[in-house]
Every structure is written in C-alpha cells, then in structure tokens.
Scaffold this active site. Structure first.
Site, PDB file in Angstrom:
ATOM      1  N   ASP A 172       0.853  -1.178   0.000  1.00  0.00           N
ATOM      2  CA  ASP A 172       0.000   0.000   0.000  1.00  0.00           C
ATOM      3  C   ASP A 172       0.897   1.239   0.000  1.00  0.00           C
ATOM      4  O   ASP A 172       1.896   1.292   0.739  1.00  0.00           O
ATOM      5  CB  ASP A 172      -0.884  -0.024   1.257  1.00  0.00           C
ATOM      6  CG  ASP A 172      -1.702   1.245   1.425  1.00  0.00           C
ATOM      7  OD1 ASP A 172      -2.822   1.289   0.905  1.00  0.00           O
ATOM      8  OD2 ASP A 172      -1.212   2.179   2.088  1.00  0.00           O
ATOM      9  N   ASP A 217      -4.718   2.250  -4.195  1.00  0.00           N
ATOM     10  CA  ASP A 217      -3.250   2.235  -4.120  1.00  0.00           C
ATOM     11  C   ASP A 217      -2.745   0.943  -3.475  1.00  0.00           C
ATOM     12  O   ASP A 217      -1.637   0.909  -2.939  1.00  0.00           O
ATOM     13  CB  ASP A 217      -2.734   3.445  -3.345  1.00  0.00           C
ATOM     14  CG  ASP A 217      -3.275   3.498  -1.916  1.00  0.00           C
ATOM     15  OD1 ASP A 217      -4.445   3.159  -1.717  1.00  0.00           O
ATOM     16  OD2 ASP A 217      -2.514   3.888  -1.009  1.00  0.00           O
TER      17      ASP A 217
END
Length: 293
Positions: A172, A217
């Site tokens: 992430d 993301d």
C-alpha cells in the site's frame, strides 16, 4: 450456478468418447497441475503436453477458463483463437472417483454466421481485446482483482499438493491521498505506475508469480516456492526501489508466508497479508513485515 457432476472413471471415459464424435476437442483437465486427460486406445490417459499447448501457447492462458471454473465451481465458456480460426470452449466442473477436474468441450466456430458481424480479423481482435480488458488494470497494465480471484486459489491448492511454500504480499502506498493533494492526480497516477513496475520487477521474473493491482493504491503479489530468505530479499529490494522515486513517496508491505502451503481460501490469505501490512504501517511506514506460519 453450480453444476458439478460426479462420475466413475469408466463413465467419464464413455462421455469423452461419445462427445468426441461431435466436437473437435473433448478433454478432462486438472487445472492445478495443468495436466490433460484424453481417451487413447480405449483408456483414460494423461497426455505429455500441458493444457495450453492446444492453443499453441507457451504459458497458461490469461483468461484460463479451467482455472476459473475450478475456483468458482461454475460452468463457463469463452472464445479462443488459433491463428484466425475461432473456437468456442465450454468448461464444466466434474468429480471423477472423488477427485475434481474440469471437462472441456471445444468446437470450431469459424462459420459465416459468427464472423459476418465484423469480418474475420476484426472479430478476433475485438474478442482478444475484450479478454485482455476483463483481466487487466488499465492504469498500471497489471492484472486485476478478477485475475487474482481466479488464479490464487489454483496456486494455493497446487502449492499445498506439492508441499511447497506460498507467499502472499500486500503493498500500500503510504499517505497516497497526500501525494494526490500535493502534486495532483497526474503525479498520483505516475506513482501508481512506478509502484506497479517495481512490484512486477521483483515478482514476475518467475512467470508463475501473480502480480495485481488490487484496488486504489493497494497491490498484491503471490508466489510459490520461495524460501523465507528469498522473500525477505525481494521485499527489501521492493521497498528500497520504491523509496528511491523522485516524488518521495514510500510503501508499507505485509507478507503472509507459509513454508508448507495449506488449503486456505483466497479471502483468508489476503486477510493475513493485509493484517501484516497494517502492522508495518502502524510501526512507522516505509517498511515491510512478514507474518510466517
């Protein structure tokens, strides 16, 4: 809907023999080990070639219908191409002597009715493009969440059957909203592509690895056969490569590692990797954490 059927070996042999009179290819596929069974000399026998060789390919199809059928326990169909010939494939889960397989029936569909809508080349191009879009993230070019769901369960079962290791990694981008707010979405998109390329550079040297953009993301990679030391080196290389970017963003990485894979669900594997990632993020970001079992 689920339509799995149960047969004895002699019964499935008779079905394959009967269906082969009407269809171009009828075969039993083990999608975990990529083994094909056909009837030869009145006996059901494994062939020497992998399932994808019938399509003149060197690796498992991007839209592997057997893998998806096996994972979801549903009947599926697709178009496949050999040069400019169009084939229609139907896959159905079956149980043979208490072992699960996929029965594939293939028929050539290059008749005028099928191709007259677009013309030969246009039809092939459109269907090929569609198959690519179904399994690919437009922004990064990585495979997408649908691809992960289709493939990870197959990798897990295969690793468990072989007694091999399994690694599931979740990554992430740290404070990605700040990157977008500070530099704009164009730079944010570049950051996502940079992270994707770094992840792919670490994990796709082996073509059996799975690398996907999971959403937003977040990214996931999965690998079979790595040692704990190899995984540690991969994750450090990934972290340091991404930290060297010009924008200055970093990532948090969590990995769930099994030295001997177990038959676990995709959801549980992702949950374990996700938990490890958030522990890495809570410990200060720009780092990785491996949760082993």
């Amino acid at each position: 809907m689920s339509n799995e059927l149960s047969y004895k070996k002699d019964q499935i042999k008779q079905i394959i023999e009967s269906a082969s009179r009407f269809f171009d290819v009828v075969r039993l596929v083990d999608p975990i080990n990529i083994i094909v069974y056909t009837v030869d000399g009145g006996k059901l026998q494994a062939t020497e070639e992998s399932c994808y060789h019938v399509w003149n390919k060197q690796d498992r199809c991007e839209n592997c219908i057997s893998a998806r059928c096996f994972a979801d326990n549903h009947r599926y169909s697709k178009f496949e191409f050999i040069d400019h010939d169009v084939y229609h494939v139907v896959a159905q889960c079956v149980t043979v002597d208490d072992h699960r397989y996929v029965l594939e029936v293939v028929t050539e569909s290059n008749d005028d009715v099928l191709l007259s809508a677009f013309g030969d080349n246009d039809f092939v191009d459109r269907i090929t493009s569609f198959n690519h879009q179904v399994y690919t993230d437009d922004l990064t070019g990585l495979s997408n969440r649908r691809y992960l769901n289709d493939r990870l369960s197959i990798m897990t079962n295969r690793a468990a059957g072989e007694g091999a290791s399994l690694s599931v990694v979740m990554m992430d981008i740290d404070d990605f909203k700040r990157v977008n707010d500070t530099f704009g979405h164009v730079v944010g998109d570049k950051a996502l592509r940079f992270a994707a390329q770094a992840l792919e550079g670490v994990f796709v040297a082996d073509r059996e690895d799975i690398v996907v953009r999971y959403g937003g993301d977040e990214f996931i990679a999965a690998s079979q056969g790595k040692t704990a030391e190899e995984l540690d080196k991969c994750l450090e290389s990934l972290r340091s490569t991404i930290a060297s970017n010009e924008v200055g963003f970093t990532v948090s990485i969590g990995a769930f590692y099994q030295e001997h894979a177990e038959h676990e669900t995709v959801e549980e594997l992702i949950r374990q990797a996700d938990e490890a990632m958030y522990r890495a993020k809570a410990s200060g970001k720009n780092q990785y954490l491996i949760k082993a079992r």
